[in-house]
Design a protein around this motif. Structure first.
Motif, PDB file in Angstrom:
ATOM      1  N   VAL A 177      -7.390  -2.707  -0.555  1.00 40.31           N
ATOM      2  CA  VAL A 177      -6.059  -2.190  -0.883  1.00 40.31           C
ATOM      3  C   VAL A 177      -5.415  -3.018  -1.989  1.00 40.31           C
ATOM      4  O   VAL A 177      -4.835  -2.486  -2.935  1.00 40.31           O
ATOM      5  CB  VAL A 177      -5.163  -2.172   0.374  1.00 40.31           C
ATOM      6  CG1 VAL A 177      -3.708  -1.937  -0.007  1.00 40.31           C
ATOM      7  CG2 VAL A 177      -5.631  -1.093   1.334  1.00 40.31           C
TER       8      VAL A 177
ATOM      9  N   PHE B  76       0.845  -1.194   0.000  1.00 35.71           N
ATOM     10  CA  PHE B  76       0.000   0.000   0.000  1.00 35.71           C
ATOM     11  C   PHE B  76       0.883   1.249   0.000  1.00 35.71           C
ATOM     12  O   PHE B  76       0.612   2.222  -0.715  1.00 35.71           O
ATOM     13  CB  PHE B  76      -0.886  -0.065   1.232  1.00 35.71           C
ATOM     14  CG  PHE B  76      -1.853   1.077   1.405  1.00 35.71           C
ATOM     15  CD1 PHE B  76      -2.055   2.017   0.412  1.00 35.71           C
ATOM     16  CD2 PHE B  76      -2.582   1.210   2.571  1.00 35.71           C
ATOM     17  CE1 PHE B  76      -2.957   3.058   0.569  1.00 35.71           C
ATOM     18  CE2 PHE B  76      -3.483   2.237   2.743  1.00 35.71           C
ATOM     19  CZ  PHE B  76      -3.667   3.161   1.743  1.00 35.71           C
TER      20      PHE B  76
ATOM     21  N   ALA C 238      -0.202   3.369   6.123  1.00 30.18           N
ATOM     22  CA  ALA C 238      -1.110   2.259   5.809  1.00 30.18           C
ATOM     23  C   ALA C 238      -1.406   1.446   7.062  1.00 30.18           C
ATOM     24  O   ALA C 238      -2.548   1.021   7.289  1.00 30.18           O
ATOM     25  CB  ALA C 238      -0.484   1.371   4.736  1.00 30.18           C
TER      26      ALA C 238
ATOM     27  N   TRP D 252      -4.436  -1.209  -5.295  1.00 33.76           N
ATOM     28  CA  TRP D 252      -2.991  -1.068  -5.496  1.00 33.76           C
ATOM     29  C   TRP D 252      -2.368  -2.332  -6.081  1.00 33.76           C
ATOM     30  O   TRP D 252      -1.202  -2.610  -5.870  1.00 33.76           O
ATOM     31  CB  TRP D 252      -2.292  -0.728  -4.173  1.00 33.76           C
ATOM     32  CG  TRP D 252      -2.359   0.718  -3.851  1.00 33.76           C
ATOM     33  CD1 TRP D 252      -1.450   1.681  -4.138  1.00 33.76           C
ATOM     34  CD2 TRP D 252      -3.430   1.385  -3.180  1.00 33.76           C
ATOM     35  NE1 TRP D 252      -1.883   2.897  -3.696  1.00 33.76           N
ATOM     36  CE2 TRP D 252      -3.106   2.755  -3.099  1.00 33.76           C
ATOM     37  CE3 TRP D 252      -4.644   0.952  -2.643  1.00 33.76           C
ATOM     38  CZ2 TRP D 252      -3.930   3.689  -2.508  1.00 33.76           C
ATOM     39  CZ3 TRP D 252      -5.478   1.883  -2.057  1.00 33.76           C
ATOM     40  CH2 TRP D 252      -5.119   3.237  -1.998  1.00 33.76           C
TER      41      TRP D 252
END
Length: 349
Positions: A328, A280, A291, A332
């Protein structure tokens, strides 16, 4: 990588976080939820504490991966760190631990993690063991080691109440409005972790050793040609990652004040979340710490909802951190991993 460069490279991700936060705030207002009763100073304080062990583990894990070695065993290192800290605290204090015993137990846990990390690094680098299999093996060993040690010491998989380090505060600084209760009226390990995150970022991006670590993961041949021993660089990074994860486990134990060996132990997946945290953060120690704070906040949300009288099933709220992990990983998923990660390297000399 400077803060400006990091923000530029992750502009879409940062914008996405801003949109999510703004959306959550608007939804809270629209649904007449007591937003400011949920997001309190106490909530932020508890979130920082919950984030601390995850951040430490994430920082260590990203160093290993930056050097070209994927240390998937950080969850296992955390379990070893927590179990060792609990055991040493009990042995050192003779059954009645105090604050000084907590610090000594953390130090002992770090030393044990160092030895374990050296053995793990030799297995991965010298003998070129499969990094995924070796990491999972370490995790499974940790799942057995923690409860086993607890049964030996306390004749139970869970320890009795030991001692929490959260009682050690800085009274003068704790009186500072807002920042005082958050940073100085809580576990001192929160500030230690914040300093470590900044130092890790500075070391990785502004020192020749940090450049060596990055080169070992991106282009080990070029680093070798420059006369730098790639193997030694990777050894240092993997050992550091194991020590940081072990420290994360010890910090978790010190904050909780007791060891839980049932289920997946008290670590409960925080090592895996640490891996997601540095992805992240795009391999930036400060980004990884932020994060970790997000995940820590999700973990503490259950307490806040109960405090303001919002009845949500505990099992549902407990899933929030893991739902955050899935989100996430989805957003990502395109994070660029080091080019040579997972690939053994042997010098041609």
């Amino acid at each position: 990588m400077s803060f400006a460069e990091y923000a530029k490279r992750n502009s879409l991700g940062i914008a996405g976080i801003a949109v999510l936060v703004a959306g959550a705030a608007i939804a809270a207002v629209a649904m007449d939820l007591p937003f400011w009763e949920i997001v309190t100073i106490g909530f932020v304080e508890r979130s920082l504490q919950a984030a601390t062990p995850i951040a430490l583990t994430a920082i260590g894990g990203l160093y290993a991966e930056k050097s070209g070695v994927f240390n998937i065993g950080v969850e296992g290192f955390m379990i070893f760190g927590a179990a060792t800290a609990a055991t040493m605290m009990w042995i050192i204090s003779g059954g009645s631990p105090g604050q000084s015993d907590v610090w000594l137990a953390i130090l002992a846990s770090v030393l044990v993690s160092l030895v374990l990390a050296v053995l793990f690094a030799v297995l991965l680098i010298r003998y070129e063991a499969d990094q995924i299999v070796a990491g999972l093996a370490l995790w499974f060993i940790g799942l057995g080691f923690g409860p086993f040690m607890a049964v030996l010491v306390w004749e139970s998989r869970n320890s009795p109440s030991l001692e929490s380090i959260n009682d050690l505060t800085v009274p003068v600084l704790a009186d500072i409005p807002v920042l005082g209760p958050i940073f100085f009226d809580t576990s001192p390990l929160v500030m230690v972790t914040a300093v470590l995150a900044v130092a890790a970022w500075k070391f990785l991006n502004d020192t020749k050793y940090g450049y060596w670590i990055q080169a070992a993961g991106e282009n080990p041949e070029a680093l070798d040609t420059a006369g730098i021993d790639v193997t030694r660089v990777r050894y240092a990074a993997v050992i550091f990652s194991g020590v940081m994860a072990g420290l994360g486990g010890a910090v978790l134990l010190a904050q909780a004040g007791s060891f839980t060996g049932t289920g997946e132990t008290m670590v409960g997946g925080r090592g895996w979340i640490g891996i997601v945290a540095y992805l992240f953060g795009n391999y930036n120690p400060i980004g990884a710490a932020v994060a970790a704070l997000v995940f820590g906040g999700l973990d503490m949300l259950q307490i806040q909802l109960q405090t303001v009288g919002i009845n949500v099933p505990n099992r549902l709220v407990n899933l929030f951190p893991y739902a955050g992990v899935i989100l996430v990983l989805t957003v990502w998923g395109s994070t660029q991993t080091p080019s040579a990660v997972g690939e053994p390297y042997e010098s041609e000399e």
